[in-house]
Motif scaffolding. Structure first.
Motif, PDB file in Angstrom:
ATOM      1  N   MET A 149      22.670 -12.864 -13.673  1.00 60.61           N
ATOM      2  CA  MET A 149      22.515 -11.495 -13.202  1.00 60.61           C
ATOM      3  C   MET A 149      21.046 -11.145 -13.127  1.00 60.61           C
ATOM      4  SD  MET A 149      25.509  -9.014 -14.212  1.00 60.61           S
ATOM      5  CE  MET A 149      25.377  -8.263 -12.645  1.00 60.61           C
ATOM      6  N   HIS A 150      20.728 -10.393 -12.101  1.00 57.83           N
ATOM      7  CA  HIS A 150      19.329 -10.020 -11.895  1.00 57.83           C
ATOM      8  C   HIS A 150      19.262  -8.535 -11.584  1.00 57.83           C
ATOM      9  CE1 HIS A 150      16.040  -9.434  -8.839  1.00 57.83           C
ATOM     10  NE2 HIS A 150      15.372  -9.778  -9.910  1.00 57.83           N
ATOM     11  N   SER A 191      22.615 -10.060  -7.807  1.00 54.73           N
ATOM     12  CA  SER A 191      21.351  -9.342  -7.907  1.00 54.73           C
ATOM     13  C   SER A 191      21.592  -7.864  -7.639  1.00 54.73           C
ATOM     14  CB  SER A 191      20.368  -9.921  -6.895  1.00 54.73           C
ATOM     15  OG  SER A 191      19.332  -9.019  -6.683  1.00 54.73           O
ATOM     16  N   ILE A 233      11.651 -28.075 -15.154  1.00 54.27           N
ATOM     17  CA  ILE A 233      12.240 -26.862 -14.587  1.00 54.27           C
ATOM     18  C   ILE A 233      12.336 -27.010 -13.071  1.00 54.27           C
ATOM     19  CG2 ILE A 233      11.915 -24.385 -14.291  1.00 54.27           C
ATOM     20  CD1 ILE A 233      10.072 -24.713 -16.904  1.00 54.27           C
ATOM     21  N   ARG A 235      12.831 -25.956  -9.076  1.00 54.82           N
ATOM     22  CA  ARG A 235      12.484 -24.812  -8.252  1.00 54.82           C
ATOM     23  C   ARG A 235      13.776 -24.307  -7.621  1.00 54.82           C
ATOM     24  NH1 ARG A 235       8.951 -22.107  -5.171  1.00 54.82           N
ATOM     25  NH2 ARG A 235       9.686 -21.680  -3.062  1.00 54.82           N
ATOM     26  N   VAL A 236      13.941 -22.987  -7.579  1.00 59.90           N
ATOM     27  CA  VAL A 236      15.208 -22.447  -7.126  1.00 59.90           C
ATOM     28  C   VAL A 236      15.049 -21.783  -5.757  1.00 59.90           C
ATOM     29  CG1 VAL A 236      14.926 -20.237  -8.322  1.00 59.90           C
ATOM     30  CG2 VAL A 236      17.194 -21.065  -7.826  1.00 59.90           C
ATOM     31  N   LEU A 238      17.481 -19.444  -2.958  1.00 61.84           N
ATOM     32  CA  LEU A 238      18.723 -18.671  -2.898  1.00 61.84           C
ATOM     33  C   LEU A 238      19.279 -18.660  -1.483  1.00 61.84           C
ATOM     34  CD1 LEU A 238      17.776 -15.576  -5.088  1.00 61.84           C
ATOM     35  CD2 LEU A 238      18.848 -17.694  -5.787  1.00 61.84           C
TER      36      LEU A 238
ATOM     37  N   LEU B  16       4.914 -23.518  -8.409  1.00 66.50           N
ATOM     38  CA  LEU B  16       6.217 -23.387  -7.755  1.00 66.50           C
ATOM     39  C   LEU B  16       7.265 -22.815  -8.704  1.00 66.50           C
ATOM     40  CD1 LEU B  16       6.419 -26.749  -5.815  1.00 66.50           C
ATOM     41  CD2 LEU B  16       6.223 -24.486  -4.829  1.00 66.50           C
ATOM     42  N   VAL B  17       7.148 -23.163  -9.983  1.00 64.61           N
ATOM     43  CA  VAL B  17       8.225 -22.800 -10.894  1.00 64.61           C
ATOM     44  C   VAL B  17       7.851 -21.664 -11.837  1.00 64.61           C
ATOM     45  CG1 VAL B  17       9.334 -25.040 -10.824  1.00 64.61           C
ATOM     46  CG2 VAL B  17       7.553 -24.588 -12.516  1.00 64.61           C
ATOM     47  N   VAL B  34      18.505 -11.186 -16.215  1.00 66.26           N
ATOM     48  CA  VAL B  34      17.062 -11.011 -16.124  1.00 66.26           C
ATOM     49  C   VAL B  34      16.789  -9.629 -15.541  1.00 66.26           C
ATOM     50  CG1 VAL B  34      17.032 -12.213 -13.921  1.00 66.26           C
ATOM     51  CG2 VAL B  34      14.946 -12.029 -15.217  1.00 66.26           C
ATOM     52  N   ALA B  57      15.005 -11.370  -5.974  1.00 70.35           N
ATOM     53  CA  ALA B  57      16.037 -12.081  -6.732  1.00 70.35           C
ATOM     54  C   ALA B  57      15.561 -13.492  -7.069  1.00 70.35           C
ATOM     55  CB  ALA B  57      17.331 -12.131  -5.940  1.00 70.35           C
ATOM     56  N   ARG B  58      14.896 -14.136  -6.101  1.00 71.14           N
ATOM     57  CA  ARG B  58      14.427 -15.498  -6.335  1.00 71.14           C
ATOM     58  C   ARG B  58      13.433 -15.543  -7.492  1.00 71.14           C
ATOM     59  NH1 ARG B  58      11.609 -20.019  -6.289  1.00 71.14           N
ATOM     60  NH2 ARG B  58       9.775 -18.789  -6.772  1.00 71.14           N
ATOM     61  N   GLY B  60      13.195 -13.475  -9.975  1.00 71.29           N
ATOM     62  CA  GLY B  60      13.917 -13.235 -11.224  1.00 71.29           C
ATOM     63  C   GLY B  60      14.678 -14.463 -11.674  1.00 71.29           C
ATOM     64  N   VAL B  61      15.401 -15.063 -10.733  1.00 72.47           N
ATOM     65  CA  VAL B  61      16.233 -16.225 -11.071  1.00 72.47           C
ATOM     66  C   VAL B  61      15.357 -17.392 -11.513  1.00 72.47           C
ATOM     67  CG1 VAL B  61      17.830 -17.909 -10.123  1.00 72.47           C
ATOM     68  CG2 VAL B  61      18.118 -15.521  -9.595  1.00 72.47           C
ATOM     69  N   GLN B  62      14.205 -17.539 -10.856  1.00 73.95           N
ATOM     70  CA  GLN B  62      13.294 -18.621 -11.229  1.00 73.95           C
ATOM     71  C   GLN B  62      12.845 -18.476 -12.684  1.00 73.95           C
ATOM     72  OE1 GLN B  62      11.886 -21.324  -9.003  1.00 73.95           O
ATOM     73  NE2 GLN B  62      11.905 -21.900 -11.139  1.00 73.95           N
ATOM     74  N   LEU B  64      14.434 -16.836 -15.031  1.00 75.65           N
ATOM     75  CA  LEU B  64      15.604 -17.041 -15.900  1.00 75.65           C
ATOM     76  C   LEU B  64      15.894 -18.529 -16.060  1.00 75.65           C
ATOM     77  CD1 LEU B  64      18.009 -15.967 -17.470  1.00 75.65           C
ATOM     78  CD2 LEU B  64      19.215 -15.627 -15.344  1.00 75.65           C
ATOM     79  N   LEU B  65      15.829 -19.267 -14.937  1.00 75.02           N
ATOM     80  CA  LEU B  65      16.135 -20.700 -15.000  1.00 75.02           C
ATOM     81  C   LEU B  65      15.077 -21.442 -15.800  1.00 75.02           C
ATOM     82  CD1 LEU B  65      17.569 -21.626 -11.520  1.00 75.02           C
ATOM     83  CD2 LEU B  65      18.738 -21.513 -13.691  1.00 75.02           C
ATOM     84  N   ALA B  66      13.819 -20.986 -15.674  1.00 76.00           N
ATOM     85  CA  ALA B  66      12.757 -21.614 -16.457  1.00 76.00           C
ATOM     86  C   ALA B  66      13.078 -21.495 -17.938  1.00 76.00           C
ATOM     87  CB  ALA B  66      11.425 -20.951 -16.145  1.00 76.00           C
ATOM     88  N   LEU B  68      16.156 -20.990 -19.193  1.00 74.45           N
ATOM     89  CA  LEU B  68      17.387 -21.726 -19.502  1.00 74.45           C
ATOM     90  C   LEU B  68      17.126 -23.226 -19.622  1.00 74.45           C
ATOM     91  CD1 LEU B  68      20.121 -20.016 -17.287  1.00 74.45           C
ATOM     92  CD2 LEU B  68      19.748 -19.778 -19.726  1.00 74.45           C
TER      93      LEU B  68
END
Lengths: 336, 309
Positions: A149-150, A191, A233, A235-236, A238, B16-17, B34, B57-58, B60-62, B64-66, B68
């Motif tokens: 969740m964001h 999100s 880690i 890279r993400v 979406l 990048l991360v 997040v 969102a990206r 934020g998620v980045q 959070l994933l870092a 996790l």
């Protein structure tokens, strides 16, 4: 109220036991209820929210005369709150999403959260814009996978209405405490963000707190794509998955303070958790290699002059004080 | 040796991360949530909403994933399991905390002696049948003596000794004993709870009394920190104006209360005390034979009289 049944066999006993309060609770079950009139938009929104909530969602297919914000509705005998409580007890559900579209409040969706079979708080939102999951051609997440969740906006930390909305949505999608998660199973993110904060909210006091001045809320769902970055880690990236819902905040009901206090109570920390350093920070405590909890006690310097010694008539004068002090060590030597 | 290029590439990798924001993004790994507390930039918002939302969102998620992916993991068949910390956000519970169950007598004893609970398997190995059978229940091992076709008995056993019946009786007795112990435990727990509640109210009452028993009725006493104000009984009044419906209901309730037997002082006010003790009179008249005999006698006399006529 519901009849309290005594289990007659082991299977029904297990089923009833599963409903008993637990220290660490399961995910909340949500019931999706249609009001007297729901348009196509509300129906589809509820369908999509249900798809996101899936294994812990129950859908009521029939229409119900339900107006959670009205104290007692004239059309139905019992009040809406009573029906909610009844459904909650019957289905062991503690969340409701009620769709209702009226002329005054078109495309309304009400989230209701329960505590101990009673309504805790409610948030009503109006759907302004909606793009369904089916309209967006992309890969969808697997039902049952936990979403990330964001939340983006400072309002989610400052404004009471948005704090409530955030808490409600977190309860809805992510309110389950889990010990561990499979990193490969992270598939999607929900999100929630706001339109830019209007100036009136930043400066004025809460008196300007009307629904019209509150910024819109945008709910989006994306699937995550993890790309290697050369480090541990990833890279993400979406990809929009849908649904895309734009909301305005409407009516709400704050939780009763006493009930909220009850609902916020946490279980007592276990000894092992305290040793791990959870809970209140405690000074001078440490766990040694054997796993024993050790404490260090600081005692002020003792004033030996004021130490109360044995009272005897002969010692009262004060002239013999010196003698008594000398006598003691000699005695001790004798005994040893 | 020039390491600047290596460093640069390394930095580029990390760029990048990692996400840099004015206010650092808040991560609650326990709830996989997040929160980005930076205010929304109006320009990017207005230019393209969808792109803006996705980039937010990206980021934020980045973050959070870092978080996790840096958590300690345990291996499993489906991939690494990240061990989540307890959540920092407080969400209301859906049900109250479970009540602590009082220990049974055995549990208390086991705790004192440090006896660990051992779970018995539901199945046991049957040597003769060479298979796993239920310890109890259907075709249970505990019923074996009752169902087997031959049972060895001692040489000088009593004539009417039935090994099947003996085994069955013993099993039934165990069940009864267990049930009895269970009852005793629940009763004991109930009593303990009641006693505690009683003691609590007693203490509170004594405390309240003692606070009012100084010369100034507690007015000039030293107040302790966190001491609550004494509260008497607050009188409550019904509102002066009520709807007709409610008023009618209240009046009817009052009437029914007046009529009900539970409030009456005398249960049977109708019968006046008679001077005659009927029971005694009957006994006297019938010479101790009872009312029925007396009735029969008088009926007989009547018929005799009729006969003479």
């Amino acid at each position: 109220m519901l009849r309290v049944v005594k289990p007659r066999n082991a299977r029904s006993k297990r089923a009833l036991d599963a409903r008993e309060p637990k220290e660490i609770e399961d995910a909340r079950i949500a019931i999706f209820v249609k009001g007297t009139h729901t348009g196509e938009v509300v129906n589809n929104v509820m369908k999509d929210l249900m798809a996101l909530k899936r294994p812990d969602a129950i859908s009521f297919s029939k229409k119900n005369v339900i107006h959670p914000f009205d104290e007692s509705s004239p059309t139905s005998g019992s009040s809406s709150i009573q029906s909610l409580e009844f459904w909650s007890a019957k289905n062991d559900a503690s969340l409701f999403a009620i769709g209702q579209s009226t002329k005054k409040r078109p495309n309304g969706l009400t989230f209701v959260r329960m505590y101990d079979g009673k309504v805790l708080d409610m948030v009503e939102v109006g759907i302004e814009n909606f793009v369904s999951m089916n309209d967006i051609k992309s890969a969808k997440s697997t039902p049952g996978h936990k979403p990330l969740m964001h939340f983006a906006s400072e309002l989610f930390d400052t404004h009471p209405r948005f704090i409530q909305l955030k808490s409600m949505l977190m309860s809805f999608f992510n309110g389950e405490e889990v010990e561990s998660i499979c990193l490969a199973g992270i598939e999607h993110v929900i999100s929630v963000s706001c339109a830019p904060t209007p100036v009136t909210l930043n400066t004025a006091s809460t008196s300007a707190d009307t629904a019209t001045s509150l910024p819109k809320v945008y709910i989006r769902a994306y699937t995550t794509k993890l790309l290697s970055s050369g480090t541990r880690i990833p890279r993400v990236e979406l990809v929009n998955m849908g649904p895309s819902i734009d909301l305005v905040l409407r009516r709400h009901r704050d939780p009763d303070s006493e009930m909220l206090k009850q609902a916020m109570r946490r279980p007592k920390l276990k000894k092992t958790d305290v040793e791990k350093g959870l809970g209140k920070k405690r000074k001078n405590f440490e766990v040694d290699e054997m796993g024993d909890l050790r404490g260090r006690v600081h005692v002020g310097k003792q004033d030996l002059d004021k130490l109360q010694t044995r009272k005897m008539k002969g010692l009262k004068g004060g002239a013999f004080d010196g003698e008594t002090e000398e006598e003691r060590p000699t005695k001790r030597i004798k005994t040893s | 040796m020039d390491v600047s290029s290596i460093l640069a590439s390394h930095n580029a990798k990390y760029q990048l991360v990692t996400v840099e924001k004015e206010t650092p993004i808040e991560v609650d790994a326990g709830f996989l949530t997040v929160t980005d507390a930076n205010s929304i930039d109006e320009d990017t918002f207005n230019s393209n909403i969808e792109e803006h939302l996705q980039s937010l969102a990206r980021d934020g998620v980045q973050t959070l994933l870092a978080k996790l992916f840096s958590l300690p993991t345990l291996p499993s068949s489906d991939g690494p399991l990240a061990q989540l910390p307890p959540p920092t956000t407080q969400l209301p519970r859906s049900k109250p905390l479970p009540k602590i169950k009082p220990l049974t007598k055995w549990e208390q004893f086991a705790k004192a002696k440090g006896i660990q609970k051992k779970r018995k398997d539901k199945k046991v190995w049957d040597e003769e049948g060479q298979e796993w059978v239920n310890r109890w229940g259907k075709d249970g091992k505990n019923k074996q003596v009752e169902v087997q076709w031959a049972t060895e008995i001692k040489l000088h056993a009593a004539e009417d000794h039935d090994p099947r019946k003996a085994a069955r009786d013993a099993r039934k007795a165990r069940v009864v004993k267990n049930e009895k112990q269970r009852f005793a435990n629940t009763a004991w727990a109930q009593r303990a709870v009641e006693a505690r509640e009683q003691r609590k109210t007693e203490i509170q009452r004594t405390l309240a009394q003692s606070r009012l028993s100084t010369a100034s009725m507690g007015n000039f006493d030293k107040k302790l920190e966190g001491e609550k104000k004494l509260r008497g009984i607050k009188r409550k009044f019904e509102p002066t104006e009520r709807s007709v419906e409610q008023e009618a209901k209240a009046s009817l309730a009052l009437l029914s209360r007046m009529e009900s037997d539970s409030k009456k002082m005398r249960k049977n006010p109708t019968s006046e005390k008679s001077v005659l003790n009927v029971r005694k009179a009957v006994r006297f008249a019938s010479k101790g034979e009872g009312g029925v005999a007396l009735g029969r006698k008088t009926a007989g006399e009547k018929s005799k009289k009729g006969g003479k006529k």
